[in-house]
Design an enzyme around this catalytic site. Structure first.
Site, short mmCIF file in Angstrom:
data_model
loop_
_atom_site.label_atom_id
_atom_site.label_comp_id
_atom_site.label_asym_id
_atom_site.label_seq_id
_atom_site.Cartn_x
_atom_site.Cartn_y
_atom_site.Cartn_z
N LYS A 75 33.83 40.10 45.32
CA LYS A 75 34.23 41.50 45.51
C LYS A 75 33.40 42.38 44.57
CE LYS A 75 38.41 44.43 45.66
NZ LYS A 75 39.86 44.50 45.38
N SER A 153 42.58 46.41 49.28
CA SER A 153 41.22 46.90 49.06
C SER A 153 40.16 45.81 49.19
CB SER A 153 41.14 47.50 47.65
OG SER A 153 41.33 46.50 46.67
N SER A 177 46.20 44.08 47.25
CA SER A 177 44.80 44.13 47.70
C SER A 177 44.17 42.79 48.03
CB SER A 177 43.94 44.84 46.66
OG SER A 177 44.15 46.22 46.74
#
Lengths: 489, 95, 502
Positions: A75, A153, A177
């Site tokens: 990420k 997210s 997330s």
């Protein structure tokens, strides 16, 4: 290749049935072909091949760490030394960290290969991955031909795992997330106990809630990846001093006698019936394997989301003050003085959702409002955490839905911030209480979209949580794959 | 507690965010929506409840007083939008 | 303890009293910063002592320096203050180029040290007890340099993150002298404790002074019921960085406030800057913009919890502090004044103690230092640390006088010699033949020589025995000052048949 899991690829590498170079090359090609999904912000094929070659050399000598030669996606919230890290924001501009986050450093030490940095909601603020400065990510799953969001997210990581653009990925979870995108892309997502993975080198959103964790194809893979992500880190004051257990080993033994709590407050009015049905089915699956199902109460559940939307923006408003255009990141041109530089750089650099949350956070901390909002929210948090402590006198893990519904279309929730925030309704309590939560794919909607179930564990008891997750996974036998519509070939 | 244009302007100033005048009303509306929603927290009696200060049972880590960092002025300047030698440079700040 | 009354400020419309409180920022003596491993050393190249934590880089986290915590506790104990076993770090949020994180980590609601006190001695011999409100740990900011370029400011973060102790007093000081005396005493205490070097030139100690004025009697009412309504509106004078400036700034500010009040105006609570060049304070208008620091507990840190046994260990290891040392010196026979002078600076106390330890008699050592050595240092513009004579050497000189090896007068010459040439005073006395003459033969010979040269004086002294002093002087001259004056006296009396009382 797409049939590989982290575990099976590891075994194949060890058995020399495949080389890391072959594996990595195949993923690099898949990543290139999948650009329409926009799952990656930065691809690092050269670095990946270099790391793969080093892994192959180690494997040839019979050496290598727990993740030797396994290609992962990271990420883009984890700082990676020498590799641009954007946090999905324009304000970080061309930021190239001169340091490596503890979690990624652990992964590279274990021999993992980095394929690239995945897309995310800007500063991890969002539940749809639509707020990224690098544009939205698409879910490999579609509703007919309608494109859907992958959740957020950690949407890029979720799409990358679901679309076989990596073996596994890292995510971070502040209010859901990891688990929410995992659930709606049909993969496994684990948010560990707060403090299990070091936050050092991860761009901060809300410090008391942020936690890194694995996003994988299977529960076993989550156990393997967590084993390498987690560590004792003297650089993170809030991280745990407990040694890292062997999570893969903890998967063994079954769930006979495990007490599974069903929190009654999670039956929400107006929730789609198939969510409730799946939840019931999940309880039956676990019961069939010897678990005891007990109804428990978490009375402050309905206050979790508003509490979260005070605490998280408050911390974020302060954490994001460092993006001021002075030492790194975007700086506005043609400014009149320092205040103008701050105001313009930040207005140009931050997207609207981030600005909205900074304003909320600034307001709730400001003079005259602190007690009414922030202080009250932190007290509510104590009550929410106490609910769990109380529930865990009657059970070992909790079973809940992961999300209030399946993946939705782009732009469908963006008019009303509160409606968007409701995506985290089942996940956010876990962050507020610092507990570990695991999302496991459990079934499809009538429309053919994945849904997940969430298991919540006791603090630092990821072992039990994963074992329960394995039981759920085995019973659900979720083998569905999205049809590949994104590759040109 | 209703958020109006002036409040948004004041908060934006505190947060050092340039918000164009034409966006103030819309933002005030959004913030009001959120603050109306969080008002449900007032239903709960929090008398005597301590505010959470640590999420999990963990004692603060301390470090030994050693110099083991610094000496990297060049690395610090590498991402700087403006620097001269090893100073960060900003528009003149008037005291 | 005698507490002095208020110093009265005469106005056109009546008398006023000054009320002063202080916030002192003292840099903690530690090798590395409060939350990072970067060095705290003064004078490095710009940004050379900056970790990524200090620069507020994304994802960087603070980890507290154990030494800084210990130093804060040590200081708290030295201020006879309550140590809070649980304290919290808060973020103070504001934007400034030398504040890289956009917030300062400080302690707002729950500081590490609570109420304590400092006793200040005034020249009148009276003492004032100044209450300490609290002491907390916080990060220093970096430095912005504004005068190097017409359009730019330069930012150096070397100071960013260095540990400071903010020590806040109660408004218990009543004159500019007391304010300066307080800071002097506080500086002595932290230097005795070894928790701050007290170097005001390098900014290791900075004071913000809160000044207000009230009508006579208002302060007593405040002390009686604790209500601030009896006091005037205060102004905060920022960064007054020397004792002298503190006195000047307070004087100016009190006068300014009285003039405004007597002119029918009101004082607005504000931050003012002292300009030493113009000897005035002026409003810092740029800081007037309403601040809202949005304090909240730093979520990157957990509560700072101290072990009571650990605090007790620190307490046991505290050195003797100025007040205790002074009491002990008085006990040893020193005057209150001499004791005060010696303990006021850690260096002079240490120097004195080293002399006593080397064997010098306490009172003689104190007299010698204040009458001889300190005066020479002053004249030469030297500090004790830079002075050329060691404590051991001074002790040897004082001891030689006590032992009758040299006279007091020769002692001064010996000091001058050691000052100029160095060396061991005892060896010097031997080598230069400065030893006091106690040999009666030599003294008798000198007496005979003086008598032979001055027969008329012999008759005079027989008539007027008080003139014997003249003979003593002549004999001393004859022996080059080395004769023991007492021996000369005795021999003269015998030789000239003088009565004892002569």
């Amino acid at each position: 290749m797409s049939n590989f899991t982290l575990a099976s690829a590891r075994d194949a590498l060890k058995a020399k049935k495949i080389s890391s170079k072959e594996l990595t090359t195949a993923y690099i090609k898949a990543v290139e072909a999948a650009r329409p999904l926009n799952a990656y912000i930065t691809e690092t094929p050269d670095k990946a091949l270099e790391m793969a070659a080093a892994s192959d050399a180690r494997l040839a000598k019979g050496e290598g760490g727990a993740l030797e030669g396994l290609p992962l996606a990271i990420k883009d919230l984890f700082c990676t030394k020498g590799v641009r890290t954007t946090a999905g924001s324009k304000i970080l501009g061309n930021f190239i960290p001169p340091y490596e986050s503890t979690v990624t450093a652990n992964l590279w030490k274990a021999g993992a290969v980095m394929l690239g940095k995945t897309n995310l909601d800007e500063f991890a603020m969002g539940s749809s991955n639509e707020t990224s400065a690098s544009g939205p990510v698409f879910n490999p799953w579609r509703d007919g031909t309608k494109k859907l969001v992958p959740g957020g997210s950690s949407g890029g990581s979720a799409s990358a795992v679901a679309g076989d653009l990596c073996l596994a990925a890292t995510g971070t979870d502040t209010g859901g997330s990891i688990r929410q995108p995992a659930a709606i892309t049909g993969i496994v997502g684990l948010k560990p106990t707060y403090g299990r993975c070091s936050r050092w080198g991860i761009v901060a959103f809300a410090s008391s809630l942020d936690q890194a964790g694995p996003m994988t194809k299977t529960v076993r893979d989550a156990a393997i990846l967590l084993g390498s992500m987690a560590s004792i880190d003297p650089k993170d004051s809030t991280s745990t001093d407990l040694p890292v257990p062997d999570y893969e080993k903890a998967l063994e033994g079954g769930i006979k006698g495990l007490r599974v709590g069903i929190p009654r407050e999670y039956r929400m009015d107006g929730a789609p019936p198939e969510i409730a049905a799946l939840w019931d089915k999940g309880a039956e699956w676990l019961k069939a394997q010897g678990a005891e199902i007990v109804e428990v109460s978490l009375p402050h559940t309905k206050y979790a989301l508003p509490t979260y939307y005070i605490v998280a923006p408050a911390e974020a408003s302060s954490n994001l003050a460092r993006y001021d255009g002075v030492r790194f990141g975007h700086r506005a041109k043609d400014v009149k003085g320092i205040t103008d530089l701050y105001e313009k750089s930040r207005a140009e650099g931050f997207g609207l959702e981030v600005q909205r949350r900074i304003l909320i956070g600034t307001y709730v901390l400001s003079s005259g409002y602190y007690d009414a909002y922030y202080a009250r929210a932190q007290k509510l948090r104590t009550l929410i955490a106490r609910d769990f402590t109380e529930a865990y006198t009657q059970c070992d893990v909790l079973l809940t839905p992961a999300t209030p519904g399946p993946a939705f279309g782009l732009g469908e929730n963006s008019d009303d911030p509160v409606a968007m925030y409701l995506n985290d309704v089942f996940t956010v309590t876990v962050n507020l209480a610092g507990l570990p939560g695991l999302s496991v794919p459990a079934g499809l909607t009538a429309g053919g979209l994945p849904l997940g179930l969430q298991l919540i564990g006791k603090a630092f008891d990821e072992g039990t949580l994963l074992r329960a997750g394995l039981a759920l996974e085995t019973a659900a036998n979720f083998t569905h794959k999205p049809a590949n519509w994104w590759s040109a070939s | 507690m209703s958020v109006d244009r002036d409040t948004v302007r004041r908060i934006a100033k505190l947060a050092r965010l340039a918000v164009p005048e034409e966006r103030l009303d819309q933002l005030a509306g959004e913030l009001n929506g959120i603050f109306t929603w969080v008002e449900m927290l007032n239903e709960v009696d929090v008398t005597g409840v301590p505010a959470m200060t640590s999420v999990v049972a963990q004692k603060l880590k301390w470090r030994v007083d050693e110099v083991n960092d610094g000496g990297q002025a060049q690395a610090l300047m590498a991402n700087a939008p403006a620097h001269e030698e090893t100073f960060f440079v900003v528009p003149k700040v008037v005291e | 303890m005698n507490a002095p009354g208020a110093k009265i400020l005469k106005g056109e419309t009546g008398d006023w009293e000054i009320v002063i409180g202080m916030e002192v920022h003292a840099q903690v003596l530690s090798k590395s910063k409060l939350f990072s491993g970067a060095s705290t050393q003064f004078g490095a190249e710009p940004n050379a002592q900056v970790s990524f934590v200090d620069a507020g880089m994304p994802g960087m986290l603070p980890v507290i320096n154990a030494k800084c915590v210990e130093q804060a506790v040590r200081t708290g104990l030295g201020l006879k203050a309550k140590i809070n076993l649980r304290s919290l770090f808060d973020r103070k949020n504001y934007f400034y180029p030398d504040l890289p994180q956009g917030y300062q980590i400080s302690q707002f609601k729950d500081p590490i040290v609570g109420e304590g006190e400092v006793v200040i001695d005034l020249p009148s011999g009276e003492s004032r007890v100044v209450g300490i409100e609290r002491l907390h740990l916080e990060q220093d900011a970096g430095k912005s340099i504004h005068d190097q370029h017409p359009d730019h400011s330069y930012v150096d973060l070397n100071r960013s993150g260095i540990a400071l102790m903010e020590i806040v007093t109660k408004p218990h000081m009543r004159s500019s002298e007391e304010a300066a005396a307080f800071l002097r005493k506080l500086r002595a205490i932290v230097r005795y404790l070894g928790t701050c070097d007290g170097n005001m030139d390098e900014g290791s100690m900075r004071a913000d002074v809160n000044v207000s004025v009230c009508r006579v009697g208002g302060y007593d009412k405040f002390r009686a019921d604790g209500s601030f309504k009896h006091l005037g509106t205060r102004c905060e004078i920022k960064n007054v960085n020397s004792m002298r400036f503190i006195a000047m700034a307070v004087e100016y500010e009190a006068r300014r406030q009285v003039e405004i009040l007597e002119g029918g105006g009101t004082i607005s609570q504000e931050t003012r800057l002292f300009d030493a060049r113009l000897n005035e304070t002026r409003s810092m208008r740029s800081k007037e913009e309403a601040h809202d620091y949005r304090y909240f507990p730093d979520p990157d840190l957990l509560p700072l919890e101290l072990d009571a046994a650990w605090v007790a260990e620190i307490e046991k290891s505290l050195p003797e502090l100025p007040d205790e040392k002074k009491a002990r010196l008085i006990q040893a026979g020193l005057s209150a004044y001499d004791a005060s002078v010696l303990v006021a600076e850690k260096e002079s106390a240490d120097y004195y103690e080293a002399m006593v330890k080397a064997g010098a008699e306490p009172k003689s050592a104190a007299n010698w230092l204040s009458n001889e050595y300190f005066g020479r240092l002053n004249k030469a513009g030297l500090t004790l640390a830079d002075g050329p004579v060691t404590a051991a050497a001074n002790a040897a000189i004082v001891m030689m006088v006590g032992e009758g090896v040299i006279s007091g007068k020769i002692a001064k010459d010996v000091l001058d010699l050691v000052w100029a040439e160095g060396g061991d005073p005892r060896a010097l006395v031997e080598a230069r033949g400065l030893r006091q003459v106690t040999d009666t033969g030599a003294i008798d010979a000198a007496i005979e020589a003086v008598i032979a040269a001055n027969p008329d004086k012999v008759e005079e002294v027989k008539a007027k025995p008080k003139l014997a002093a003249w003979f003593v002087g002549q004999v001393m001259k004859q022996t080059g000052g080395k004769a023991n004056p007492a021996a000369v006296n005795a021999a003269l009396k015998t030789r000239l048949n003088l009565p004892d009382e002569g």
